[in-house]
Scaffold this motif. Structure first.
Motif, PDB file in Angstrom:
ATOM      1  N   HIS A  26       1.682  -0.364 -12.401  1.00  0.00           N
ATOM      2  CA  HIS A  26       0.371   0.155 -12.043  1.00  0.00           C
ATOM      3  C   HIS A  26       0.075  -0.184 -10.592  1.00  0.00           C
ATOM      4  CE1 HIS A  26      -0.934  -3.968 -12.736  1.00  0.00           C
ATOM      5  NE2 HIS A  26      -0.470  -3.885 -13.997  1.00  0.00           N
ATOM      6  N   TRP A  28      -2.063  -1.919  -8.836  1.00  0.00           N
ATOM      7  CA  TRP A  28      -2.232  -3.283  -8.324  1.00  0.00           C
ATOM      8  C   TRP A  28      -0.894  -3.967  -8.190  1.00  0.00           C
ATOM      9  CZ3 TRP A  28      -2.055  -8.559  -9.982  1.00  0.00           C
ATOM     10  CH2 TRP A  28      -2.740  -9.419  -9.110  1.00  0.00           C
ATOM     11  N   ALA A  31       0.998  -2.801  -5.108  1.00  0.00           N
ATOM     12  CA  ALA A  31       0.501  -3.425  -3.876  1.00  0.00           C
ATOM     13  C   ALA A  31       0.998  -4.848  -3.770  1.00  0.00           C
ATOM     14  CB  ALA A  31      -1.024  -3.384  -3.864  1.00  0.00           C
ATOM     15  N   LYS A  32       0.890  -5.538  -4.901  1.00  0.00           N
ATOM     16  CA  LYS A  32       1.311  -6.934  -4.962  1.00  0.00           C
ATOM     17  C   LYS A  32       2.800  -7.076  -4.622  1.00  0.00           C
ATOM     18  CE  LYS A  32      -0.754 -10.590  -5.709  1.00  0.00           C
ATOM     19  NZ  LYS A  32      -1.565 -11.004  -4.612  1.00  0.00           N
ATOM     20  N   GLN A  45      -3.101  -1.805   2.798  1.00  0.00           N
ATOM     21  CA  GLN A  45      -4.504  -1.801   2.425  1.00  0.00           C
ATOM     22  C   GLN A  45      -4.535  -1.256   1.018  1.00  0.00           C
ATOM     23  OE1 GLN A  45      -7.209   1.033   3.789  1.00  0.00           O
ATOM     24  NE2 GLN A  45      -8.936  -0.379   3.862  1.00  0.00           N
ATOM     25  N   GLN A  46      -4.914  -2.138   0.098  1.00  0.00           N
ATOM     26  CA  GLN A  46      -4.684  -1.824  -1.308  1.00  0.00           C
ATOM     27  C   GLN A  46      -5.266  -0.477  -1.714  1.00  0.00           C
ATOM     28  OE1 GLN A  46      -6.221  -5.172  -3.365  1.00  0.00           O
ATOM     29  NE2 GLN A  46      -4.655  -6.577  -2.570  1.00  0.00           N
ATOM     30  N   GLY A  47      -6.477  -0.182  -1.243  1.00  0.00           N
ATOM     31  CA  GLY A  47      -7.135   1.049  -1.656  1.00  0.00           C
ATOM     32  C   GLY A  47      -6.397   2.307  -1.229  1.00  0.00           C
ATOM     33  N   SER A  48      -5.725   2.201  -0.076  1.00  0.00           N
ATOM     34  CA  SER A  48      -5.093   3.424   0.415  1.00  0.00           C
ATOM     35  C   SER A  48      -3.867   3.797  -0.409  1.00  0.00           C
ATOM     36  CB  SER A  48      -4.728   3.279   1.890  1.00  0.00           C
ATOM     37  OG  SER A  48      -3.939   2.120   2.058  1.00  0.00           O
ATOM     38  N   TYR A  50      -4.086   4.556  -3.500  1.00  0.00           N
ATOM     39  CA  TYR A  50      -4.465   5.566  -4.501  1.00  0.00           C
ATOM     40  C   TYR A  50      -4.382   6.998  -4.003  1.00  0.00           C
ATOM     41  CZ  TYR A  50      -5.150   1.600  -7.360  1.00  0.00           C
ATOM     42  OH  TYR A  50      -4.889   0.470  -8.058  1.00  0.00           O
ATOM     43  N   PRO A  51      -4.898   7.263  -2.780  1.00  0.00           N
ATOM     44  CA  PRO A  51      -4.653   8.623  -2.266  1.00  0.00           C
ATOM     45  C   PRO A  51      -3.162   8.939  -2.225  1.00  0.00           C
ATOM     46  CG  PRO A  51      -6.299   7.533  -0.935  1.00  0.00           C
ATOM     47  CD  PRO A  51      -5.779   6.510  -1.906  1.00  0.00           C
ATOM     48  N   LEU A  53      -0.719   7.593  -4.050  1.00  0.00           N
ATOM     49  CA  LEU A  53      -0.190   7.780  -5.413  1.00  0.00           C
ATOM     50  C   LEU A  53      -0.521   9.172  -5.937  1.00  0.00           C
ATOM     51  CD1 LEU A  53      -0.928   4.268  -6.951  1.00  0.00           C
ATOM     52  CD2 LEU A  53       1.327   5.362  -6.692  1.00  0.00           C
ATOM     53  N   HIS A  54      -1.765   9.592  -5.690  1.00  0.00           N
ATOM     54  CA  HIS A  54      -2.146  10.913  -6.189  1.00  0.00           C
ATOM     55  C   HIS A  54      -1.399  12.029  -5.487  1.00  0.00           C
ATOM     56  CE1 HIS A  54      -5.434   8.933  -8.323  1.00  0.00           C
ATOM     57  NE2 HIS A  54      -5.401  10.021  -9.076  1.00  0.00           N
ATOM     58  N   ARG A  55      -1.141  11.790  -4.203  1.00  0.00           N
ATOM     59  CA  ARG A  55      -0.395  12.805  -3.460  1.00  0.00           C
ATOM     60  C   ARG A  55       1.018  12.917  -4.015  1.00  0.00           C
ATOM     61  NH1 ARG A  55      -0.957  10.766   1.314  1.00  0.00           N
ATOM     62  NH2 ARG A  55       1.160   9.929   1.430  1.00  0.00           N
ATOM     63  N   TYR A  78       2.851   4.046 -13.047  1.00  0.00           N
ATOM     64  CA  TYR A  78       3.560   5.118 -12.350  1.00  0.00           C
ATOM     65  C   TYR A  78       5.054   4.910 -12.465  1.00  0.00           C
ATOM     66  CZ  TYR A  78      -0.971   6.097 -10.306  1.00  0.00           C
ATOM     67  OH  TYR A  78      -2.282   6.422 -10.131  1.00  0.00           O
TER      68      TYR A  78
END
Lengths: 109, 888
Positions: A26, A28, A31-32, A45-48, A50-51, A53-55, A78
Motif C-alpha cells: 500500500h 504508505w 513511501a516508507k 513527499q508522501q502525498g505526491s 497518490y497522484p 499511483l493513480h496515473r 498496488y
C-alpha cells in the motif's frame, strides 16, 4: 546523513514500479520502503505518491486491490501488471543510460 | 489488451466517480494514520504527531485534486459544464436556437444525403475481384463522327485482341440482348433484358455463382447447346429462389435453354434490369462471330500486374490499325481507347452528381454563414455582459470556448435532425432516381455517420469561431463606458455582418445561376422539336422471335394482320410500324458510299443512322415529305432496294444535286455491296433529345433486311387519350400470338419524359437547393437589416425630428441594406460565370452565359432582397421621433 534530496525529475514512477515489483504494497509502505532502502536520501513527499499511483493505474501498469493489512485495516495494495513489468524494464534501461552518462561527465570532464 | 484495461479504468472513474473519491480519501487517511502512529511510537505527543505527519504528507486537498486529475475525465467534466451553460444560454433565446438548428439540419441533412450517394456511386470500388485493374477497351474511329470516340467493339476485333496481345491477363466481352421468356403454367410471357457474356467474363471479374456453375468454353460457341445463367432478381421473382431449377430448362424465344447457374445477388452489372446471361457466341451467328464491322460488344480487360493501362492499350491499338488496313472497305476502327471500368459505369452521372454535391456544399456553407451571422447579432446584444466578464478577469479563451460550445450544440442538434432528414431523403433518392447507376448499394453506414459528425464539428467551427473571436476582440474597459445607444454602435461588428452577408449572397447567386442554367437546359430538352407531332400517340414494342418467325412471309403476315386489326380499333386514327420511334434512341448506324459521287476526298466516311419504317409511318407521325415519295405498299413487301432519307441526309451528302434517283451503296452481310435508290426526302426527326440531329436513312420495314432489328414499335395515333388504347392494342397482339410479350407501352410524351429523366432529376434537385439557399439568404438579410435598423433607431429618430423626409429615411435604410447585396451580387456574377463554364458539358441548347438566366437570377435575388429589407425599413419609418429620443 545529509539533507534529503529532491527526487530527480521523472524517477518517481521508476521507484514505485521497482518497489512493488517484489510484492503488493500500500501507499504508505511504498513511501516508507523507498526512504529506507535509499538510506533516507530519497525523501518522497508522501502525498505526491497518490497522484503518481493513480496515473500509473490509469496507464494499466499497476493494478490496485483493497485488502486487509497486518493491523486489520482496509488499505489499497498496488501490484505490477504484465505491462507494468515491461515498463519497469524500459524505465530501468533509460535510467541506467542517463545515470551512466551523467557519471561519465562528472568523472571525466 | 492494455487498452481494454485502460478503458475499464476510465469507465470506472467516470461512472463511479463518487465512490472512487471516497476511496481516495480513505487511502490517504490510512497513510496519515500510519504516519501518526509511527510518530507517536517515536515519542511525540498526539497533536504534534498529527501536524508532523501532515507536514511530511503535504496538502491533502491539493494532492487529492492532483490524483483526481489523473483520472482523465476532467476535460469531460469541464465540457459538460460548458454544455450545460450553453444550453441555458440558448434556452434564453429559443427563437434563435430553433431557426439556427433548422438551418443547420437542412444543410447537414442534404449534404449527408448527397455524400452517401456520391460515395456509393462514385467512390466505392466495383464489387469485383481487384477492381482497380479492370479497364474497358473500346474502338476508336478517327474518320467517323461518332459520339465521344468510345465505340463499341466488333466480335472479330475482340477475338483478335484477346488472341494476339499480351498486356492483359484476360479480356472478356458482353453485349446487350433481349429474349421473350415464355410463360410456364399461368404466368404471362415477358420480355427479359439479357446479356451475352463470353465464358471467361465471370472468372475475370471474380464472380462466384450463387448456385450451379458458369459457362464452359465449349458452351461459348456459335451453335452450341443453349445454356443460360439467371440473375438473382429473376431467380427470386420468377423461380421462387428454388435451386432445383439448375439443370432444368426455360423457354427463351421459344427455344429451350438449360439453366446452369444463378448469379449472386450482388451482381447487377451492367445494370440491375439484366435478367439472364447467355454465352456470348450464342448471341451471334457464324458470320458475326468473326465480323470486324458489327460493333455491338463491350470489352472488359484485366491489366497484368506491372503493366500500365497505356502500354497495354498501345498494343491493342497497333493491332487494330493492322485490322483496319486489312479490311479497308469496311468500317473497322483505326485504333483503340480504354478507360477504367469504374469510370465507364458512372460516366453519365459523374458530372451531374458532382454538380449536385457542390450545390449542397454551397447550401451548407450558406447555412453556416447564416448561423454565424445570427451569432454575431446575438453577441452584439451581449457585448456588455462579455465586457463585464472580461473586466472581472474572465479569459478570452474561456469566452471563446463558451461560444464554440453553443455553436457546437446547435450544429450537433442540427446534425441529429439532419441525419434523420438524410435517412429519409437518401432512401427516396435511391429509389426515385431511376437513372442512377449502382443505386442498389446506396446506404448509410458508419462512414456516413462519421462524415456527418465531421460536418457537425466543421460547421460548428465555421459558424462559431468568427463571431466568437470578433465578440471577444474588444474586451476592454472602454466598452463598458461606451453607451449602448451611441450612434454608429460597433462599426466593426456591422462590417463583419455585412461581409458575411455579401459572401452569403455571392454563394446564393452562384447556386441560383447554375440551377437556372440546368433548369433552362432541361426545359429546352422537354420542348425540343422532335420533328414530328407527338401528342396523342401510343407506342408499343414487341419482338418476333427469329426461330418462330423464320421466313419473311411469316413476319409480314404477322405485322400485316396486326396493323389491320389495330387500325380498325375504335379511337384509332392511324397506325404504323417503325423500328425505333423519334426520341427513342440511336438503334444503329452504318457507313455507305454514293456510286454517283467521285470517291470521297474527305477523311470522314459517310455514315447515317438507320430506321426501318412502314409507308404509313411518315403520315402517322406527320413527318413532312419534302420531295419524292415514300414507299408504296408493294415496295415494303419486296426487297426492291428503295430508300427514303432525311433532310439532314440530303443536305449533308447531296448539297449540290438532287438526291432523288441517286443511290447509296451499303454492304450489309452480302458479299458484294448493294445499291439502294433514294426515292424520297422526309423531314428530320431527333433520335435523342440531348443529341444533335443525325442523317437518317429509312428502309422498308418488311423488306426483310438481314440486319433489320428484331424488335418493332407500333405507333398508334388516336383521337382521344392514347393510354386508353394500350389494353385493346395489347389484346390484339395476344390474339395473334398469345406467347408474344409486348413491352414499353408508352405515349410519345412518356418516351420524352423517360429520356430526360436524368436531366429532369438533377435540374429539379439543384433548383430546390438554390431556392432553399435563396430562402436562407433572405432570412440572413432580414436578420442583419433588422439589427442594423434597431441600432440606428436613435439616429433615425433624430433625423426625423430634424425634419428629414420619410422617403429620405427609406432610401437611407434600403441603400444601407442593399449595399452588401450589390457587393455579393457582383462577386456572385463572377463566380456564376465560372460555374457556368464548369457545368457546360451537361447543358443542352443553353449557353453558360445565358442572358435570360442571368436576368431571371438577378431579378429574383433583388426581389427577395428588397422584400427582406422592406419590413425593417417600414418599421424604421414608423419610428416616433419623440419615443426614440426618450428611450436614449
Amino acid at each position: 546523513m545529509g539533507k534529503p534530496s529532491d527526487l530527480v525529475q521523472g524517477t518517481l514512477d521508476l521507484l514505485i514500479l521497482k518497489t512493488i515489483a517484489l510484492e503488493p504494497m500500500h501507499g504508505w509502505a511504498i513511501a516508507k520502503r523507498i526512504q529506507q532502502i535509499s538510506n533516507e536520501v530519497l525523501q518522497v513527499q508522501q502525498g505526491s505518491l497518490y497522484p503518481a499511483l493513480h496515473r500509473l493505474e490509469q496507464q494499466a501498469w499497476i493494478r490496485a486491490k483493497w485488502s486487509e493489512t497486518e493491523t486489520g485495516r482496509q488499505a489499497k495494495f498496488y501490484s505490477l501488471t504484465a505491462a507494468g513489468r515491461t515498463q519497469l524494464e524500459r524505465e530501468k534501461e533509460s535510467w541506467n543510460r542517463l545515470s551512466s552518462a551523467i557519471n561519465l561527465v562528472v568523472e571525466n570532464v | 489488451m492494455r487498452w481494454i484495461q485502460r478503458l475499464r479504468m476510465a469507465m470506472l472513474m467516470l461512472f463511479r466517480r463518487n465512490s472512487e473519491t471516497a476511496r481516495l480519501d480513505q487511502e490517504m487517511q490510512f497513510h496519515l494514520d500510519q504516519q501518526i502512529s509511527e510518530n507517536i511510537a517515536g515519542g511525540m505527543a498526539p497533536a504534534e504527531a498529527r501536524s508532523a505527519a501532515l507536514r511530511t504528507f503535504g496538502n491533502p486537498t491539493l494532492l487529492h485534486d492532483q490524483a483526481r486529475s489523473t483520472w482523465s475525465w476532467n476535460w469531460l467534466e469541464k465540457f459538460a459544464r460548458d454544455i450545460r451553460y450553453g444550453a441555458r444560454t440558448l434556452r434564453r433565446s429559443p427563437g434563435f436556437a430553433i431557426v439556427a438548428v433548422l438551418v443547420m439540419a437542412l444543410g447537414i441533412g442534404a449534404t449527408t444525403s448527397l455524400f452517401t450517394i456520391v460515395r456509393a456511386v462514385l467512390l466505392k470500388p466495383l464489387p469485383f475481384h481487384d477492381p482497380n485493374n479492370l479497364v474497358m477497351v473500346y474502338e476508336h474511329f478517327h474518320n467517323f463522327e461518332l459520339g465521344d470516340g468510345f465505340n463499341v467493339v466488333a466480335p472479330g476485333d475482340f477475338h483478335d485482341w484477346r488472341a494476339h496481345t499480351n498486356g492483359y491477363q484476360d479480356m472478356a466481352a458482353w453485349r446487350d440482348y433481349g429474349f421473350n421468356l415464355a410463360g410456364e403454367h399461368a404466368e404471362l410471357p415477358e420480355v427479359v433484358q439479357a446479356a451475352g457474356g463470353s465464358w471467361n467474363l465471370f472468372p475475370l471479374l471474380g464472380i462466384q455463382m450463387a448456385h450451379g456453375r458458369s459457362f464452359t468454353p465449349e458452351e461459348d460457341q456459335v451453335g452450341a447447346n443453349h445454356v443460360v445463367l439467371l440473375t438473382w432478381n429473376i431467380f427470386q421473382r420468377r423461380f421462387a429462389g428454388d435451386a432445383s431449377i439448375i439443370g432444368k430448362q426455360v423457354r427463351l424465344d421459344s427455344n429451350p435453354y438449360t439453366v446452369t447457374g444463378v448469379l449472386p445477388a450482388s451482381f447487377t452489372y451492367p445494370d440491375a434490369r439484366t435478367q439472364v446471361w447467355v454465352p456470348y457466341a450464342q448471341t451471334l451467328n457464324a458470320r458475326q462471330y468473326d465480323a470486324h464491322d458489327n460493333h455491338q460488344s463491350h470489352v472488359i480487360a484485366r491489366l497484368k500486374p506491372g503493366v500500365t493501362a497505356a502500354s497495354a492499350l498501345e498494343q491493342v491499338s497497333a493491332l487494330q490499325y493492322q485490322l483496319h488496313l486489312a479490311n479497308a472497305s469496311k468500317p473497322v476502327a483505326e485504333s483503340a481507347v480504354s478507360r477504367p471500368m469504374i469510370d465507364d459505369v458512372v460516366l453519365d452521372i459523374k458530372t451531374p452528381l458532382t454538380v449536385l454535391f457542390c450545390a449542397v456544399g454551397c447550401m451548407l456553407l450558406i447555412a453556416c454563414l447564416n448561423v454565424s451571422n445570427l451569432f454575431v447579432a446575438r453577441s452584439a446584444a451581449r457585448r456588455k455582459e462579455i465586457a463585464v466578464r472580461g473586466a472581472l478577469g474572465g479569459t478570452r479563451l474561456a469566452l471563446i470556448r463558451e461560444q464554440m460550445t453553443e455553436s457546437l450544440l446547435i450544429c450537433a442538434a442540427g446534425g441529429v435532425l439532419g441525419l434523420a432528414i438524410s435517412a429519409l431523403t437518401t432512401r427516396w433518392l435511391a429509389t426515385h432516381w431511376t437513372t442512377l447507376p449502382r443505386a442498389e448499394i446506396v446506404r448509410m453506414d458508419t462512414t456516413v455517420l462519421a462524415f456527418s459528425m465531421g460536418l457537425v464539428v466543421l460547421t460548428a467551427l465555421l459558424a462559431g469561431l468568427l463571431p466568437a473571436i470578433s465578440a471577444t476582440g474588444k474586451m476592454t474597459f472602454g466598452l463598458l463606458q461606451e453607451s449602448s445607444r451611441s450612434v454608429g454602435g460597433s462599426t466593426s461588428r456591422a462590417t463583419m455582418r455585412k461581409t458575411l452577408l455579401a459572401v452569403e449572397i455571392a454563394l446564393t447567386v452562384i447556386l441560383l445561376f447554375s440551377a437556372g442554367l440546368l433548369f433552362k437546359s432541361f426545359m429546352h430538352l422537354r420542348t425540343t422539336d422532335l420533328g414530328c407531332v407527338t401528342d396523342r400517340v401510343l407506342t408499343i414494342k414487341y419482338g418476333l422471335p427469329e426461330n418462330q418467325y423464320n421466313t419473311r412471309e411469316k413476319v409480314v403476315a404477322f405485322h400485316e394482320s396486326l396493323l389491320e386489326k389495330v387500325r380498325r380499333l375504335p379511337g384509332v386514327t392511324s397506325a404504323a410500324l417503325v423500328s425505333t420511334p423519334p426520341g427513342g434512341g440511336y438503334e444503329g448506324d452504318d457507313v455507305f458510299t454514293i456510286p454517283e459521287h467521285p470517291p470521297a476526298a474527305s477523311v470522314l466516311q459517310d455514315d447515317a443512322i438507320y430506321r426501318s419504317a412502314d409507308p404509313e409511318y411518315f403520315k402517322v407521325m406527320q413527318i413532312p415529305l419534302i420531295s419524292g415519295r415514300v414507299f408504296t405498299d408493294q415496295e415494303r413487301l419486296t426487297r426492291d432496294h428503295y430508300l427514303v432519307v432525311s433532310k439532314k441526309f440530303a443536305d449533308q451528302y447531296f448539297s449540290r444535286d438532287n438526291p432523288i434517283g441517286r443511290h447509296i451503296r451499303v454492304s450489309w452481310d452480302t458479299p458484294e455491296p448493294e445499291n439502294y435508290e433514294i426515292i424520297g426526302v422526309v423531314g428530320d426527326t431527333v433520335y435523342d433529345v440531348a443529341e444533335p440531329i443525325k442523317p437518317t436513312m429509312y428502309f422498308p420495314v418488311l423488306s426483310g433486311l438481314p440486319n433489320q432489328v428484331s424488335s418493332s414499335t407500333i405507333m398508334v395515333r388516336t383521337a382521344g387519350d392514347p393510354l386508353l388504347l394500350s389494353v385493346p392494342v395489347q389484346k390484339q397482339v395476344a390474339a395473334l400470338d398469345p406467347s408474344l410479350p409486348v413491352y414499353d407501352v408508352l405515349t410519345m410524351q412518356q418516351i420524352l419524359g423517360k429520356t430526360t429523366a436524368s436531366q429532369s432529376f438533377s435540374a429539379t434537385l439543384t433548383l430546390a437547393f438554390a431556392l432553399l439557399s435563396l430562402l436562407l439568404a433572405a432570412i440572413g438579410l432580414y436578420g442583419v437589416l433588422s439589427y442594423l435598423i434597431a441600432q440606428r433607431i436613435t439616429e433615425i429618430g433624430i433625423r426625423i425630428a430634424l425634419g428629414a423626409q420619410r422617403s429620405q429615411v427609406l432610401r437611407l435604410v434600403l441603400f444601407d441594406g442593399l449595399r452588401p447585396v450589390f457587393l455579393g451580387l457582383l462577386i456572385g456574377l463572377a463566380g456564376g460565370a465560372v460555374a457556368g463554364t464548369l457545368i457546360r458539358s451537361i447543358l443542352f441548347g443553353t449557353s453558360p452565359y445565358d442572358p435570360v438566366v442571368f436576368a431571371a437570377m438577378i431579378g429574383s435575388l433583388l426581389l427577395t432582397a428588397v422584400a427582406a429589407c422592406a419590413i425593417p425599413a417600414i418599421r424604421a419609418l414608423k419610428i416616433d421621433p419623440m419615443q426614440a429620443l426618450r428611450t436614449e
